[in-house]
Structures are given as structure tokens and as C-alpha cells.
Design an enzyme around this catalytic site. Structure first.
Site, PDB file in Angstrom:
ATOM      1  N   GLU A  42       0.840  -1.199   0.000  1.00  9.51           N
ATOM      2  CA  GLU A  42       0.000   0.000   0.000  1.00  9.51           C
ATOM      3  C   GLU A  42       0.873   1.246   0.000  1.00  9.51           C
ATOM      4  O   GLU A  42       1.470   1.610   1.023  1.00  9.51           O
ATOM      5  CB  GLU A  42      -0.924  -0.015   1.222  1.00  9.51           C
ATOM      6  CG  GLU A  42      -2.050   0.984   1.140  1.00  9.51           C
ATOM      7  CD  GLU A  42      -3.052   0.805   2.277  1.00  9.51           C
ATOM      8  OE1 GLU A  42      -3.741   1.789   2.592  1.00  9.51           O
ATOM      9  OE2 GLU A  42      -3.138  -0.305   2.837  1.00  9.51           O
TER      10      GLU A  42
ATOM     11  N   ASP B 200       8.611 -12.035  12.598  1.00  6.74           N
ATOM     12  CA  ASP B 200       7.303 -12.689  12.546  1.00  6.74           C
ATOM     13  C   ASP B 200       6.198 -11.671  12.814  1.00  6.74           C
ATOM     14  O   ASP B 200       5.889 -11.361  13.969  1.00  6.74           O
ATOM     15  CB  ASP B 200       7.261 -13.819  13.578  1.00  6.74           C
ATOM     16  CG  ASP B 200       6.005 -14.672  13.473  1.00  6.74           C
ATOM     17  OD1 ASP B 200       5.045 -14.254  12.795  1.00  6.74           O
ATOM     18  OD2 ASP B 200       5.978 -15.758  14.071  1.00  6.74           O
TER      19      ASP B 200
ATOM     20  N   LYS C 269      -5.191  -1.008  13.480  1.00  8.91           N
ATOM     21  CA  LYS C 269      -4.761  -1.491  12.170  1.00  8.91           C
ATOM     22  C   LYS C 269      -3.859  -0.460  11.512  1.00  8.91           C
ATOM     23  O   LYS C 269      -2.858  -0.802  10.857  1.00  8.91           O
ATOM     24  CB  LYS C 269      -5.983  -1.786  11.299  1.00  8.91           C
ATOM     25  CG  LYS C 269      -5.663  -2.481   9.977  1.00  8.91           C
ATOM     26  CD  LYS C 269      -5.472  -1.513   8.829  1.00  8.91           C
ATOM     27  CE  LYS C 269      -5.233  -2.234   7.506  1.00  8.91           C
ATOM     28  NZ  LYS C 269      -4.952  -1.295   6.402  1.00  8.91           N
TER      29      LYS C 269
ATOM     30  N   HIS D  38      -5.478   8.784   0.140  1.00  4.13           N
ATOM     31  CA  HIS D  38      -5.359   7.362  -0.171  1.00  4.13           C
ATOM     32  C   HIS D  38      -5.693   7.077  -1.633  1.00  4.13           C
ATOM     33  O   HIS D  38      -4.968   6.352  -2.315  1.00  4.13           O
ATOM     34  CB  HIS D  38      -6.292   6.561   0.741  1.00  4.13           C
ATOM     35  CG  HIS D  38      -6.320   5.100   0.428  1.00  4.13           C
ATOM     36  ND1 HIS D  38      -5.331   4.231   0.838  1.00  4.13           N
ATOM     37  CD2 HIS D  38      -7.206   4.352  -0.291  1.00  4.13           C
ATOM     38  CE1 HIS D  38      -5.615   3.008   0.396  1.00  4.13           C
ATOM     39  NE2 HIS D  38      -6.744   3.064  -0.278  1.00  4.13           N
TER      40      HIS D  38
END
Length: 439
Positions: free
Chosen positions: A86, A298, A282, A395
């Protein structure tokens, strides 16, 4: 078409045989084999290395590898590598880093990293007998593991504590040997699991011997031995602060103080409303995951730990906080994290090694601070957009290139569209109409 029967020995097929089987079994067009093949690395030795990272590998899934400059963390400059699909995230993080570099930069600190694991077991005998036996044998258990922990001890790590935890109040006959570790600059998952499994064998033998010698009743059964990805004792905090007047130019409709107050209210909403908190966090992990992936760590473990920490008080809430004291705006992020800068994929994957070189070979603690600062930068830019022009304006402009590709625009149409939408709101429908009108 569908799979007709269970297949055995699939892992022994060559990559081409695996793909051919999938095509035959599910009726996929032959062109998909070419797509998979085109994403394999042309260097066969390097692709062979990538194959070993997973199982049944038939291709490679590529993520863009970008750089976010202008990070000033604890007075030291960094260019942060980010692996993410993104583009707006890298752009937003870079923008935030540049702003905060001019206002003191990021300050970060790490609590002494403690990682944990448990031997989960059942004991059907008297609790007091078990607890007294553990008290007597605790030091013996730790010393018996020296052959496994010696090299880690030499690097400043090893077992720091073992405790017996009685959880029979929540589950019948259930106990843990809760074990704390230091693993230095390594993530240490394999080390921890190896030690825990050896500890389980030793503990079971100790209990069995004591039951016989003391003519007791009771049986101990090991359920499992495994590290925990929840590491609240290994926390990192990143903070920025500035005079509210630094925000005066952010929005013509808002003074710097009004912007800061609106920003604080946005973080308060994320603290009290789970629907907003999930999306808020998020946005933090947009930045965190990209660095974790780029450095070969990880991201699933880091995410799981972070989200568990966000719910530690019984309800899920934001990981970051903002406040205004006098004229000073302060924004901070705190979360537990377990990452490494040596060993595992960080040493084997060429891009992971390159990422750590770009970051000037940080130790695990400094890497935690870089990652947390990137998460805070990502969060800052997201909230800034939300409370001013809205998230979609920036965006979708960054997403315009992807839309044009989807619509099959040629180079001339792409250039015209970029110019046309430079000061307009971008939507898929409007871009499609523009392309149609220019054909």
C-alpha cells in the site's frame, strides 16, 4: 471440476508437477502455470533458498520494498525499510517522519525484554505436595538445563525465572511451569521451545520419583510445552511532543490548538469504541508490520501480541494515546513486542539482511524502538488525515496508479489522468469515465 480423492506424497512432487496436478484437478487455465513461473527468481540458487523457507513452494509472492527517510529516533537518523503493498502507508509514514524530525524527533525506550513460555500439565494429587516439591527442586531444574542454555547465557540471556502456577480454579487439575527467558538480540523461539520441552521431561521425572519415594498418590501428565507470543514484560514505547502551534498550518479551518484537541478526541474515541479501536490499531500495524516483514521477523506474532495487549483491561482499545498539557501536545504508543536482529530469517533472507544494514545493524532493542516509532508515525498520519481532509483524499490519489492499471490505460491516458485528478477527488467510477471519454 474438483479434487477427486485425497492425494498422498504431494510434498515430494517437483514444483512443476505440483502446478500440473492443480491444473488437471481443478481445471485451471494453462496460463496460470506461466504466471507462477514468471515470479520465480531467475537466480536458481536464490530461489532454492526461498523454497526452503516454506513447504510446497511453487512460486514467490512479491511485495514492494520501499524506504521511509527522515526518521530521527533518540537523536539518531534512520531510513526505514518497509515491505508493504500500500503506497499511501509509506508516503504517510515518510511525511510524518519528516514533520517530527523538525520537532524533536521520536523518543523511544524499551523495558528489559522478557520472553515467556509455559509447560502446561495436569496433576491429580495434592496441590501442597506439588508446590513444596517445586520449591525444593526449582534451582535443580534450572541448573539441569545448563547444557541447553549455556551459549545463550554467554550472550547475556538464558532462563531468568521459573514459577509454578496453580490454575485449578479455572480448569481442573491444571498447572503451569511459567518460565521467563532472555534471548539477547535473537527472537529465540526455537531456543525457548527446546528448553521448555527438556524442562517438561525433567519435571515429570522429578515428580514421578518423589511420588514413589514418599508413597504419594497422584499422576502428572504433560499437556504441551510452548513459548507464548504474549510478552507484556517486553514493552516498547515511542513518543513525540511539540507545541500545539506547530500544527497551525495543517488545516486552514483549524488553529494548531483546535487541531490538537480534535486529534486527542479522535484517540479518546478509539479508546472507548471497539469498532474504531480495531481500525485505529490497524493503522498502527500498517507501519509496524511493514518493518517487521522487511527485517525478516514474525509479523503474525507481533500482531497477536499487540492485539492481546490492547484487550488487557477486559475490553479492546487503542494502543496509542494523545494529550495536551498547557501548550504541549504529546502522542505516544506503547505495546509489547518480540523481535530479533540475529538468527533465523533475519540472517538467511538477503532482503532482511539488507534491511538491517540500512538500519545500521541495530540490536533487538533498538529495532523494537524503530518499529514502534514507525507505527506511531503511521498512526499520526492516519488520524491527521481523518480529522482534516478525510482519509480517502490522499489514499485514493496514491491508489490512482493501480486503478489506471486495472482499466488498461495506456501511457498517454495515465499521464492525462494524473494531471486531471491532481486537484480532484479520485473514485473508480470517475477514473473509468475519464478513460472512456479520452479513448
Amino acid at each position: 471440476m474438483a479434487q477427486k480423492e485425497t492425494i498422498s506424497g504431494f510434498s515430494k512432487f517437483t514444483p512443476m508437477e505440483k502446478v500440473q496436478w492443480v491444473q488437471d484437478e481443478f481445471g485451471l487455465p494453462s496460463e496460470y502455470a506461466a504466471v507462477l513461473a514468471s515470479h520465480l527468481h531467475p537466480d536458481k540458487e536464490l530461489q532454492s533458498l526461498y523454497n526452503e523457507f516454506s513447504e510446497n513452494t511453487v512460486s514467490a509472492f512479491h511485495l514492494p520494498f520501499g524506504l521511509a527517510p527522515n526518521f530521527k529516533i533518540n537523536g539518531k537518523w534512520f531510513v526505514v525499510p518497509m515491505a508493504i503493498e500500500e503506497s499511501s502507508v509509506v508516503a504517510a509514514v515518510s511525511n510524518a517522519a519528516k514533520f517530527w524530525a523538525g520537532h524533536g524527533g521520536f523518543n523511544a525506550q524499551v523495558e528489559k525484554p522478557i520472553k515467556t513460555g509455559q509447560v502446561h500439565f495436569q496433576w491429580t494429587g495434592q496441590p501442597d505436595f506439588l508446590k513444596e516439591l517445586f520449591r525444593q527442586k526449582r534451582t535443580f531444574l534450572i541448573r539441569s538445563l545448563d547444557p541447553l542454555t549455556a551459549s545463550m547465557q554467554n550472550r547475556g540471556g538464558g532462563i531468568s525465572d521459573i514459577s509454578l502456577v496453580d490454575l485449578t480454579g479455572t480448569l481442573s487439575d491444571y498447572y503451569q511451569l511459567h518460565t521467563e527467558f532472555g534471548t539477547g538480540d535473537a527472537m529465540g523461539a526455537n531456543f525457548i521451545n527446546t528448553v521448555l520441552e527438556a524442562l517438561a521431561v525433567k519435571w515429570q521425572a522429578v515428580v514421578k520419583e518423589a511420588v514413589v519415594d514418599q508413597n504419594r498418590t497422584g499422576e502428572l501428565m504433560i499437556v504441551m510445552s510452548i513459548l507464548s507470543n504474549f510478552t507484556p514484560g517486553s514493552r516498547v514505547k515511542a513518543t513525540v511532543e511539540t507545541d500545539v502551534r506547530s500544527f497551525d498550518s495543517f488545516d486552514p479551518k483549524l488553529s494548531g490548538l483546535a487541531f490538537a484537541e480534535k486529534f486527542v478526541r479522535a484517540t479518546e474515541i478509539a479508546h472507548h469504541d471497539i469498532s474504531r479501536a480495531v481500525t485505529h490499531n490497524k493503522g498502527i500495524f500498517n507501519g509496524i508490520d511493514a518493518v517487521v516483514i522487511a527485517t525478516g521477523n514474525d509479523f503474525r506474532a507481533v500482531e497477536a501480541c499487540g492485539h492481546a495487549y490492547a484487550a488487557r483491561q477486559g475490553s479492546y482499545c487503542s494502543l496509542s494515546r494523545a494529550e495536551i498539557s498547557g501548550n504541549v501536545f504529546r502522542f505516544e504508543l506503547e505495546l509489547p513486542m518480540s523481535v530479533g536482529s540475529v538468527g533465523g530469517l533475519t540472517s538467511l533472507h538477503p532482503l532482511a539482511r539488507a534491511s538491517l544494514k540500512i538500519l545500521q545493524d541495530p540490536g533487538a532493542e533498538e529495532l523494537m524502538m524503530i518499529i514502534a516509532s514507525t507505527g506511531l508515525a503511521s498512526n499520526f498520519s492516519a488520524i491527521r488525515s481523518l480529522i482534516t481532509g478525510g482519509i480517502q483524499q490522499g489514499h485514493m490519489k496514491m491508489h490512482l496508479s493501480n486503478i489506471l492499471r486495472q482499466l488498461g490505460a495506456d501511457e498517454e491516458q495515465r499521464n492525462s489522468a494524473m494531471d486531471y485528478f491532481s486537484n480532484r477527488t479520485v473514485s473508480y467510477a470517475d477514473v473509468r469515465k475519464f478513460i472512456s471519454d479520452t479513448k
